[in-house]
Motif scaffolding. Structure first.
Motif, PDB file in Angstrom:
ATOM      1  N   MET A   1       0.846  -1.201   0.000  1.00  0.00           N
ATOM      2  CA  MET A   1       0.000   0.000   0.000  1.00  0.00           C
ATOM      3  C   MET A   1       0.878   1.247   0.000  1.00  0.00           C
ATOM      4  O   MET A   1       1.862   1.324   0.693  1.00  0.00           O
ATOM      5  CB  MET A   1      -0.900   0.008   1.244  1.00  0.00           C
ATOM      6  CG  MET A   1      -1.772   1.256   1.350  1.00  0.00           C
ATOM      7  SD  MET A   1      -2.772   1.260   2.844  1.00  0.00           S
ATOM      8  CE  MET A   1      -3.952   0.010   2.381  1.00  0.00           C
TER       9      MET A   1
ATOM     10  N   ARG B   1      -2.338   4.898   2.760  1.00  0.00           N
ATOM     11  CA  ARG B   1      -2.341   4.669   4.187  1.00  0.00           C
ATOM     12  C   ARG B   1      -2.834   5.907   4.920  1.00  0.00           C
ATOM     13  O   ARG B   1      -3.616   5.818   5.862  1.00  0.00           O
ATOM     14  CB  ARG B   1      -0.928   4.315   4.670  1.00  0.00           C
ATOM     15  CG  ARG B   1      -0.914   3.941   6.159  1.00  0.00           C
ATOM     16  CD  ARG B   1       0.469   3.564   6.636  1.00  0.00           C
ATOM     17  NE  ARG B   1       1.266   4.739   6.882  1.00  0.00           N
ATOM     18  CZ  ARG B   1       2.523   4.875   6.494  1.00  0.00           C
ATOM     19  NH1 ARG B   1       3.112   3.923   5.802  1.00  0.00           N
ATOM     20  NH2 ARG B   1       3.181   5.979   6.774  1.00  0.00           N
TER      21      ARG B   1
ATOM     22  N   SER C   1      -6.609   6.239   4.545  1.00  0.00           N
ATOM     23  CA  SER C   1      -7.389   5.266   5.295  1.00  0.00           C
ATOM     24  C   SER C   1      -7.207   5.447   6.789  1.00  0.00           C
ATOM     25  O   SER C   1      -7.945   4.874   7.581  1.00  0.00           O
ATOM     26  CB  SER C   1      -6.974   3.840   4.906  1.00  0.00           C
ATOM     27  OG  SER C   1      -5.650   3.584   5.331  1.00  0.00           O
TER      28      SER C   1
ATOM     29  N   ARG D   1      -4.648   4.401   8.638  1.00  0.00           N
ATOM     30  CA  ARG D   1      -4.235   3.138   9.242  1.00  0.00           C
ATOM     31  C   ARG D   1      -2.809   2.767   8.848  1.00  0.00           C
ATOM     32  O   ARG D   1      -2.428   2.820   7.686  1.00  0.00           O
ATOM     33  CB  ARG D   1      -5.185   2.025   8.772  1.00  0.00           C
ATOM     34  CG  ARG D   1      -4.924   0.692   9.426  1.00  0.00           C
ATOM     35  CD  ARG D   1      -5.915  -0.324   8.905  1.00  0.00           C
ATOM     36  NE  ARG D   1      -7.268   0.091   9.228  1.00  0.00           N
ATOM     37  CZ  ARG D   1      -7.822  -0.049  10.425  1.00  0.00           C
ATOM     38  NH1 ARG D   1      -7.126  -0.590  11.413  1.00  0.00           N
ATOM     39  NH2 ARG D   1      -9.042   0.349  10.657  1.00  0.00           N
TER      40      ARG D   1
ATOM     41  N   THR E   1      -0.370  -0.253   8.269  1.00  0.00           N
ATOM     42  CA  THR E   1      -0.699  -1.601   7.812  1.00  0.00           C
ATOM     43  C   THR E   1       0.326  -2.637   8.268  1.00  0.00           C
ATOM     44  O   THR E   1       1.411  -2.306   8.758  1.00  0.00           O
ATOM     45  CB  THR E   1      -0.775  -1.631   6.278  1.00  0.00           C
ATOM     46  OG1 THR E   1       0.552  -1.422   5.761  1.00  0.00           O
ATOM     47  CG2 THR E   1      -1.713  -0.542   5.758  1.00  0.00           C
TER      48      THR E   1
ATOM     49  N   ASP F   1       2.010  -4.338   6.241  1.00  0.00           N
ATOM     50  CA  ASP F   1       3.176  -4.108   5.377  1.00  0.00           C
ATOM     51  C   ASP F   1       4.151  -3.143   6.036  1.00  0.00           C
ATOM     52  O   ASP F   1       5.368  -3.328   5.963  1.00  0.00           O
ATOM     53  CB  ASP F   1       2.727  -3.546   4.018  1.00  0.00           C
ATOM     54  CG  ASP F   1       2.065  -4.603   3.148  1.00  0.00           C
ATOM     55  OD1 ASP F   1       2.512  -5.762   3.204  1.00  0.00           O
ATOM     56  OD2 ASP F   1       1.105  -4.260   2.443  1.00  0.00           O
ATOM     57  N   ASP F   2       3.626  -2.087   6.664  1.00  0.00           N
ATOM     58  CA  ASP F   2       4.480  -1.106   7.331  1.00  0.00           C
ATOM     59  C   ASP F   2       5.255  -1.753   8.477  1.00  0.00           C
ATOM     60  O   ASP F   2       6.452  -1.522   8.653  1.00  0.00           O
ATOM     61  CB  ASP F   2       3.634   0.055   7.875  1.00  0.00           C
ATOM     62  CG  ASP F   2       2.888   0.791   6.778  1.00  0.00           C
ATOM     63  OD1 ASP F   2       3.511   1.063   5.740  1.00  0.00           O
ATOM     64  OD2 ASP F   2       1.703   1.084   6.968  1.00  0.00           O
TER      65      ASP F   2
ATOM     66  N   LYS G   1       5.147  -9.994   5.511  1.00  0.00           N
ATOM     67  CA  LYS G   1       3.825  -9.701   6.065  1.00  0.00           C
ATOM     68  C   LYS G   1       3.217 -10.954   6.683  1.00  0.00           C
ATOM     69  O   LYS G   1       2.549 -10.884   7.719  1.00  0.00           O
ATOM     70  CB  LYS G   1       2.937  -9.147   4.955  1.00  0.00           C
ATOM     71  CG  LYS G   1       1.505  -8.868   5.359  1.00  0.00           C
ATOM     72  CD  LYS G   1       0.721  -8.340   4.167  1.00  0.00           C
ATOM     73  CE  LYS G   1      -0.746  -8.150   4.510  1.00  0.00           C
ATOM     74  NZ  LYS G   1      -1.504  -7.647   3.330  1.00  0.00           N
TER      75      LYS G   1
ATOM     76  N   TYR H   1       0.431   0.572  15.037  1.00  0.00           N
ATOM     77  CA  TYR H   1      -0.399  -0.346  14.253  1.00  0.00           C
ATOM     78  C   TYR H   1      -1.589  -0.823  15.079  1.00  0.00           C
ATOM     79  O   TYR H   1      -1.465  -1.185  16.240  1.00  0.00           O
ATOM     80  CB  TYR H   1       0.415  -1.565  13.805  1.00  0.00           C
ATOM     81  CG  TYR H   1      -0.440  -2.645  13.166  1.00  0.00           C
ATOM     82  CD1 TYR H   1      -0.978  -2.474  11.900  1.00  0.00           C
ATOM     83  CD2 TYR H   1      -0.726  -3.824  13.860  1.00  0.00           C
ATOM     84  CE1 TYR H   1      -1.776  -3.449  11.319  1.00  0.00           C
ATOM     85  CE2 TYR H   1      -1.523  -4.808  13.293  1.00  0.00           C
ATOM     86  CZ  TYR H   1      -2.044  -4.615  12.028  1.00  0.00           C
ATOM     87  OH  TYR H   1      -2.829  -5.581  11.459  1.00  0.00           O
TER      88      TYR H   1
ATOM     89  N   ASN I   1      -7.179  -4.423  11.995  1.00  0.00           N
ATOM     90  CA  ASN I   1      -8.448  -4.053  11.382  1.00  0.00           C
ATOM     91  C   ASN I   1      -9.492  -5.105  11.724  1.00  0.00           C
ATOM     92  O   ASN I   1      -9.379  -6.257  11.313  1.00  0.00           O
ATOM     93  CB  ASN I   1      -8.276  -3.948   9.859  1.00  0.00           C
ATOM     94  CG  ASN I   1      -9.507  -3.369   9.194  1.00  0.00           C
ATOM     95  OD1 ASN I   1     -10.562  -3.278   9.804  1.00  0.00           O
ATOM     96  ND2 ASN I   1      -9.365  -2.981   7.947  1.00  0.00           N
TER      97      ASN I   1
ATOM     98  N   ALA J   1      -8.897  -3.425   2.051  1.00  0.00           N
ATOM     99  CA  ALA J   1      -8.107  -2.465   2.819  1.00  0.00           C
ATOM    100  C   ALA J   1      -8.497  -1.036   2.481  1.00  0.00           C
ATOM    101  O   ALA J   1      -8.362  -0.143   3.282  1.00  0.00           O
ATOM    102  CB  ALA J   1      -6.622  -2.694   2.550  1.00  0.00           C
ATOM    103  N   SER J   2      -8.969  -0.837   1.249  1.00  0.00           N
ATOM    104  CA  SER J   2      -9.303   0.517   0.820  1.00  0.00           C
ATOM    105  C   SER J   2     -10.766   0.874   1.092  1.00  0.00           C
ATOM    106  O   SER J   2     -11.206   1.972   0.782  1.00  0.00           O
ATOM    107  CB  SER J   2      -9.027   0.672  -0.680  1.00  0.00           C
ATOM    108  OG  SER J   2      -9.814  -0.257  -1.411  1.00  0.00           O
TER     109      SER J   2
END
Length: 343
Positions: free
Chosen positions: A1, A6, A9, A11, A13, A15-16, A25, A55, A58, A65-66
Motif C-alpha cells: 500500500m 495509508r 485510510s 491506518r 498496515t 506491510d508497514d 507480512k 499499528y 483491522n 483495505a481501501s
C-alpha cells in the motif's frame, strides 16, 4: 500500500510493520495470530514495532483495505448530563443526511477510558473523531496523530489543538460572571465546584483572577471530584458558609450545584439573594423556571455540536476549512438570584 493510501485510510498496515521489522507480512500476521509460533526475540521486536508505528488490527474482517467505513466516532464524558445531550443533538442533526454513521462512546470523564475508546474505534476503521476534551493521554495523542484522521475537540478552546476545535473560553466565562457579581456590589464571593475536569478548573481560574484583579479574597473555595448533584450543591453551600461565614454570593461551576444550593437556602429559610446570592454555569432549563430565577452563564451547547460536525464533515469531503479553531462564546444571564437589593 502506498503512503498516500495509508494516510487516507488512517491506518498503519501490516506491510508497514513488516518493513520496519525486516520480515514478511505473513510472518507478522502469524506472530499476531499465533505468538507461540515465533521466537521470543522476534516477538519482542514485532511488539516494539507495533507500538512505535501505532499499528492497530483491522476488525473489519473480510473487507478490502481501501474500503471506507462511513463512520465517525463521537466521544463524550457523560450520557446523563443534559449539557452533552444537547451537544449530541447538534452533531446528529448534521450527520443525519450525510451518509455517515455516528458511533457514540462514553468516557466517564476519564482520559484513560478515552484512550481505550480511541484505540477501539481506530480498529473499526472510523474516518474521523469528535472528542469533548482538550486533555488526552500521551498514547491517545500519538494514536490520533499517527492515524492522519480529522479530529475535532469540542466544548473548550485548547491552547494547542490536535487539529480543529469548537467551544468557548471557560476561564473567560468564569472571569466574566465573577466580575459581574463584583459590579453588582458583592465582595465576599465563594466558589463551589464538582467533577473538576479541566473545564471546571478553568472556570475556577477565571473566578480567582477576577477577585484578585479587584483586591478581593479568594479563599472561599471548596471543590470535589464527585459527580454534580442537587444534594451536593446544598452540601457545598453549607460547607462554604460554615467555613467562610462572611460569604454573601457563591458562583457554582454548573447549574445542578447552583439549583441544589438554591433549594437548600429555601429549606433553611435563607432569602435569595437577600441572605445569599447564587450563580451557576451552562444555562440549563432549570435556571429559568426555579424561583428566584438563577443567574448563570449560558453556553451554546447545541451550536457547538453542530459546528463540530460541520467542520469534520468538511474535512471528510475534502472541502476547505476557513478556521480550525472556532470560539462560539457565551452570554451572561443576570437574574433574580443575584439581585443586589438586600436588606
Amino acid at each position: 500500500m502506498s503512503r498516500r493510501s495509508r494516510r487516507n485510510s488512517g491506518r498503519v498496515t501490516l506491510d508497514d510493520v513488516a518493513r520496519h521489522v525486516g520480515v514478511s507480512k505473513i510472518t507478522i500476521s502469524r506472530a499476531l495470530r499465533q505468538p507461540d509460533k515465533v521466537s521470543a526475540p522476534l516477538k519482542t521486536k514485532i511488539e516494539h514495532a507495533i507500538e512505535l508505528l501505532g499499528y492497530i488490527p483491522n476488525r473489519q474482517a473480510g473487507s478490502l483495505a481501501s474500503a471506507r467505513s462511513h463512520a465517525i466516532a463521537l466521544i463524550v464524558p457523560s450520557l446523563s448530563n443534559g449539557v452533552f445531550s444537547e451537544v449530541l443533538r447538534g452533531v446528529d442533526e448534521v450527520f443525519q443526511q450525510s451518509g455517515y454513521q455516528v458511533l457514540l462512546g462514553h468516557s466517564g470523564y476519564s482520559i484513560h477510558e478515552e484512550e481505550r475508546l480511541v484505540n477501539t474505534y481506530l480498529s473499526y476503521g472510523v474516518e474521523g473523531f469528535i472528542v469533548s476534551s482538550g486533555q488526552h493521554t500521551e498514547r491517545t495523542l500519538a494514536l490520533l496523530k499517527r492515524s492522519g484522521l480529522p479530529v475535532v475537540e469540542m466544548m473548550g478552546i485548547p491552547k494547542a489543538p490536535l487539529d480543529m476545535a469548537v467551544g468557548l473560553d471557560h476561564e473567560a466565562a468564569g472571569h466574566a460572571i465573577t466580575s459581574a457579581l463584583i459590579e453588582l456590589g458583592y465582595r465576599n464571593i465563594g466558589f463551589g465546584g464538582a467533577r473538576m475536569d479541566f473545564r471546571a478548573q478553568e472556570r475556577l481560574n477565571g473566578w480567582r483572577r477576577a477577585l484578585r484583579e479587584h483586591g478581593l479574597d479568594d479563599t472561599a473555595c471548596l471543590t470535589t471530584f464527585s459527580p454534580s448533584t442537587y444534594h451536593l450543591g446544598g452540601a457545598l453551600l453549607n460547607d462554604i458558609v460554615g467555613r467562610f461565614p462572611a460569604t454573601e454570593a457563591i458562583f457554582f461551576c454548573n447549574d445542578d450545584l447552583a439549583a441544589g444550593a438554591l433549594f437548600e437556602c429555601q429549606r433553611q429559610g435563607l432569602r435569595v439573594p437577600t441572605d445569599m446570592a447564587v450563580a451557576g454555569f451552562n444555562g440549563m432549563d432549570i435556571t429559568d423556571v426555579v424561583s428566584p430565577r438563577l443567574t448563570t452563564v449560558v453556553t451554546p451547547r447545541r451550536p457547538i455540536g453542530e459546528r463540530a460536525a460541520q467542520l469534520l464533515l468538511k474535512r471528510l469531503n475534502a472541502e476547505p476549512v476557513e478556521a480550525r479553531v472556532v470560539d462560539l462564546g457565551f452570554t451572561l444571564a443576570l437574574r433574580d438570584s443575584t439581585s443586589i437589593e438586600r436588606a
